[in-house]
Each structure stands twice: as structure tokens, then as C-alpha cells.
Design an enzyme around this catalytic site. Structure first.
Site, short mmCIF file in Angstrom:
data_model
loop_
_atom_site.label_atom_id
_atom_site.label_comp_id
_atom_site.label_asym_id
_atom_site.label_seq_id
_atom_site.Cartn_x
_atom_site.Cartn_y
_atom_site.Cartn_z
N ARG A 62 -26.47 -19.82 3.67
CA ARG A 62 -26.35 -20.16 5.56
C ARG A 62 -26.38 -20.76 5.99
O ARG A 62 -27.56 -21.37 5.17
CB ARG A 62 -26.09 -18.46 6.03
N GLY A 63 -26.80 -21.05 7.30
CA GLY A 63 -26.60 -22.30 8.52
C GLY A 63 -26.35 -23.07 8.22
O GLY A 63 -25.19 -23.94 7.51
N ALA A 64 -25.54 -23.76 9.71
CA ALA A 64 -24.63 -24.59 10.30
C ALA A 64 -24.59 -25.96 8.84
O ALA A 64 -23.78 -26.26 7.94
CB ALA A 64 -24.73 -25.04 11.21
N ARG A 99 -15.76 -18.94 7.39
CA ARG A 99 -16.90 -18.35 9.38
C ARG A 99 -16.63 -19.32 10.81
O ARG A 99 -16.39 -21.02 9.96
CB ARG A 99 -18.33 -18.56 8.56
N GLN A 210 -32.48 -13.20 8.93
CA GLN A 210 -33.07 -14.03 8.76
C GLN A 210 -34.99 -14.51 9.21
O GLN A 210 -34.94 -16.00 7.99
CB GLN A 210 -32.02 -14.97 9.38
N ASP A 251 -25.63 -23.85 15.86
CA ASP A 251 -24.44 -23.76 15.09
C ASP A 251 -23.41 -24.68 15.41
O ASP A 251 -22.19 -25.40 15.47
CB ASP A 251 -23.40 -22.43 15.16
N ASN A 261 -26.04 -20.73 19.01
CA ASN A 261 -26.85 -20.23 17.89
C ASN A 261 -26.53 -19.07 17.43
O ASN A 261 -26.08 -18.11 18.05
CB ASN A 261 -28.11 -20.76 18.57
N LYS A 262 -27.58 -18.34 17.15
CA LYS A 262 -27.85 -16.75 16.05
C LYS A 262 -27.89 -16.06 17.18
O LYS A 262 -28.74 -16.31 18.60
CB LYS A 262 -28.83 -16.83 15.31
O1 MRU Z 1 -25.22 -16.71 10.14
P1 MRU Z 1 -26.32 -17.54 9.59
O2 MRU Z 1 -27.64 -17.65 9.13
O3 MRU Z 1 -25.57 -18.90 9.07
O4 MRU Z 1 -26.73 -18.78 11.44
C1 MRU Z 1 -28.01 -19.46 11.20
C2 MRU Z 1 -28.39 -19.78 12.64
O5 MRU Z 1 -27.67 -19.15 13.56
C3 MRU Z 1 -28.56 -21.11 12.94
O6 MRU Z 1 -30.11 -21.16 13.39
C4 MRU Z 1 -28.03 -22.74 12.45
O7 MRU Z 1 -26.77 -22.30 11.61
C5 MRU Z 1 -28.82 -23.78 12.64
S1 MRU Z 1 -29.75 -23.80 10.76
C6 MRU Z 1 -30.22 -25.85 10.47
#
Ligand code: MRU
Length: 370
Positions: A62-64, A99, A210, A251, A261-262
Site C-alpha cells: 500500500r502507499g501511492a 483502489r 499504518q 495520494d 491523503n489518509k
Molecule cells: O491506504 P494506504 O495505506 O495506501 O494510504 C497511504 C497514504 O495515505 C500515504 O500517506 C500516501 O499513499 C503517500 S505514500 C508515500
């Protein structure tokens, strides 16, 4: 643990862990299954497009930026099996549907598709692997450059105060969310490596934790001092003056500077603004959606409410999921939120720190004609 992939010497992430590795010449990738962290380090091999899609959807990865890289490799894996026009379109659509929010996924899939579209079928798979490798290597270099620009913010604060620089972050925008260095963490890791005293406030980041599971694990692995807090304590910490700046990941960032973002990021931006604490987002260029005028149109993922109604942890022996609400409780699970540009002090990109505004982003990325 998979060995780190090689890339240009000075931007090589020195950490002994890597979220994704493609062993030399392999027609598969190896990833850390982030659902098992922090209690176990489990490596998974992804050798077909269906597994790549599942890994993204079920958040093994996970993570963009990492979602983008795994998507790119997923398309390459699909083309190994069938490089026809139909197979290319089907695989692109299946991976893209995993996603909806992180724009890096669509960006990476389009880049690989465009790189192979004009090629004869027999050449497509090789070209796709090369493009995916390039996306992964560039990601490390981009994050290192973000680190270098963000480092100046931390250095300025360190010069002013005779105490550690207090950085608050949210979720995990670390090396585990990318192909190396992380985005929001890169300035912190470079500062720590440069001997600048830094301390990180880590929000647990419900519902999937996370922050607690991944960011705390990374900071411990690199020896960076940190303290975890419950998400709802952010306001108090900012009001008490315990925090010098907030740095989060992103994201998707719209052309006007709105940051997605999250879930929980917006709350921190509001509390930071109310206490005159600068709030930054670390944004690699693939995370900009230059075609989107504002954050209002960003698709917000809604995930299974079970993630809210229960919590994951370990009983010291094994990972467990325990319910936190009475049976039958209704819940909602928005995975991301939008922080309006007016609350953002700056966007830390690989080219420098841009104001969160149409003109600021245009000046930083003139070729994107935003
Ligand atoms: O749901 P996730 O864990 O994929 O969400 C991740 C985030 O919100 C991160 O902050 C974002 O993707 C940046 S990762 C460099």
C-alpha cells in the site's frame, strides 16, 4: 528479506528493508506483506497479474508510489502471459480497479501501456518490464530529492532551536509506501543521517494503524527517536507547542493544491493552522493530478467496515483481529480525506517546495500546463 535493488549511488536508500524488489532478470517481484508488520517480516512473491491486483486491493502492499510500481509490474506480468491488445486493455482495467484514490496507479498503468502500445506483441512484455523497472528506480531518486528539499526545512528549524526538530506525521508515507526513502519520511531520514537531532510524532492512524504498525517500525529500524500518539491527540500536541512542523504524504494532489491523503490528515491540518504550525505534504510528481481543478472531484475509497469495527494486533504469539464494537454496530470507513490548499504551507516535491496554489504548481511543473 529481499536485498535492496541497485540505483544511482547517492540516492540509494541505506535501509536493510525494501518494500519491493525485482531480483535481477526475474519475471516476478518480491514484496513485504505489510499486513504482517510490525510483528513479522513476511516476503511474498508476485508472479502473475491476478496476484498483483489482489496484493494492492487487500493491501499487502500500500502507499501511492508503491501501488503504482506494483501496478506497473502487474501489467508486465499480464503481458508475459498474453500481449494481445485485448489482454493489455483487460489487465489495465483490472489493475486500475483495485483502489480508486491514489492517482499513481493510473499514472503508472498508463505509462506502461503507452510504452508498449505501438510495439509488436512479441516485444511488449520486455518493454513493459523495462518501463516498470524505470518507474521503480525513478521513484527512489524522486523521494531522495524530496528528502533533500525537505531537509532544508528541518535544518532551518534545527539552527533556530537548541533541541530536536519535532516532526508530526500521519499514516505511513515511508520507504514501505514507496520503492525507497519514502516521501514524508525522506527529510527525516536524511536529517537523522546528517546528525541533525529529530524526533517524530507518529499518529497510530486508525483503522488500519499504518502509523503504529509501519511508521514506528521503520523509525525504530533506522534508530530515529519517535513517540506514538492516538489520532485524536494531535490537536493537544500542536496546541502545547510540542510540534515544529507536520509532514504528511499524499495520494492525489489537485491542480489547485488540495491534498488528498489518509483519513485524519485534514484534522491535523486544521489543528496545525489553528496553532500556527506549518503543514507540509511531500508529493512526488506522479501524485499530482494536473487535470483536476480541485480536490472535490477526487474519488474517496470506502473500505470494508470490518476494518473499523475491529482492530489488528498481536497477542505476543500471533496476529489477531479483535472486535471493538458490539455486534450489529453500523460503521463507515472512508479511507482518505481532502485537505484544502489554504491549510498547506507547501508541497515538497523532487524539484523543490511549491506553494499549494495553481500558480505555484504551474511554476514548478510548467511542462504539465496545469
Ligand atoms: O491506504 P494506504 O495505506 O495506501 O494510504 C497511504 C497514504 O495515505 C500515504 O500517506 C500516501 O499513499 C503517500 S505514500 C508515500
Amino acid at each position: 528479506m529481499p536485498a535492496p535493488a541497485s540505483n544511482s549511488a547517492n540516492s540509494l536508500d541505506p535501509a536493510r528493508y525494501r518494500a519491493l524488489v525485482r531480483p535481477e532478470g526475474a519475471r516476478y517481484i518480491e514484496t513485504i506483506d505489510q499486513r504482517a508488520l510490525p510483528h513479522r517480516v513476511v516476503t511474498t512473491r508476485i508472479a502473475d497479474a491476478e496476484t498483483a491486483a489482489r496484493a494492492i486491493r487487500e493491501m499487502w502492499v500500500r502507499g501511492a508510489p508503491l501501488i503504482g510500481a506494483v501496478g506497473a509490474y502487474g501489467l508486465a506480468l499480464a503481458l508475459v502471459r498474453d500481449a494481445s491488445e485485448k489482454a493489455l486493455a483487460d489487465a489495465h482495467a483490472r489493475l486500475d480497479a483495485t483502489r480508486p484514490t491514489a492517482v499513481n496507479l493510473r499514472w503508472a498503468l498508463d505509462r506502461v501501456r503507452n510504452a508498449v502500445a505501438s510495439l509488436p506483441e512479441r516485444e511488449r512484455a520486455d518493454a513493459a518490464w523495462r518501463e516498470a523497472d524505470a518507474i521503480a528506480a525513478e521513484d527512489v531518486a524522486i523521494n531522495h530529492a524530496i528528502g533533500v528539499h525537505g531537509l532544508e526545512l528541518l535544518r532551518d528549524i534545527a539552527r533556530r532551536k537548541n533541541a530536536p526538530v519535532e516532526v508530526m506525521t500521519h499514516c505511513n508515507a515511508g520507504a514501505l509506501a514507496t520503492c525507497g526513502w519514502g516521501t514524508a519520511t525522506a527529510p527525516v531520514f536524511l536529517a537523522h543521517d546528517a546528525g541533525i537531532p529529530v524526533h517524530v510524532w507518529v499518529s497510530e492512524t486508525r483503522p488500519r494503524l499504518q502509523g503504529a504498525h509501519l511508521t514506528a517500525w521503520e523509525l525504530a529500524a533506522r534508530g530515529v527517536p519517535h513517540t506514538m500518539f492516538v489520532d485524536s491527540a494531535a490537536g493537544l500536541l500542536l496546541r502545547r507547542g510540542d510540534v515544529d512542523l507536520v509532514i504528511v504524504g499524499a495520494d492525489r494532489v489537485a491542480a489547485n493544491g488540495d491534498v488528498c491523503n489518509k483519513i485524519g490528515t485534514y484534522d491535523k491540518a486544521l489543528a496545525a493552522a489553528d496553532n500556527q504550525v506549518p503543514f507540509y505534504a511531500a508529493v512526488p510528481s506522479p501524485t499530482f493530478d494536473f487535470a483536476l481543478p480541485s480536490g472535490d472531484a477526487i474519488p474517496i475509497e470506502m473500505r470494508d467496515t470490518e476494518e473499523v469495527l475491529s482492530v489488528e494486533g498481536s497477542d505476543g504469539q500471533e496476529a489477531r483481529s479483535v472486535r471493538v464494537a458490539p455486534a450489529g454496530t453500523r460503521a463507515v470507513n472512508y479511507a482518505f480525506d481532502i485537505t484544502p490548499a489554504r491549510l498547506v504551507a507547501g508541497l515538497i516535491t523532487e524539484r523543490g517546495i511549491a506553494p499549494a496554489s495553481p500558480s505555484g504548481i504551474r511554476a514548478m511543473f510548467p511542462e504539465r500546463g496545469a
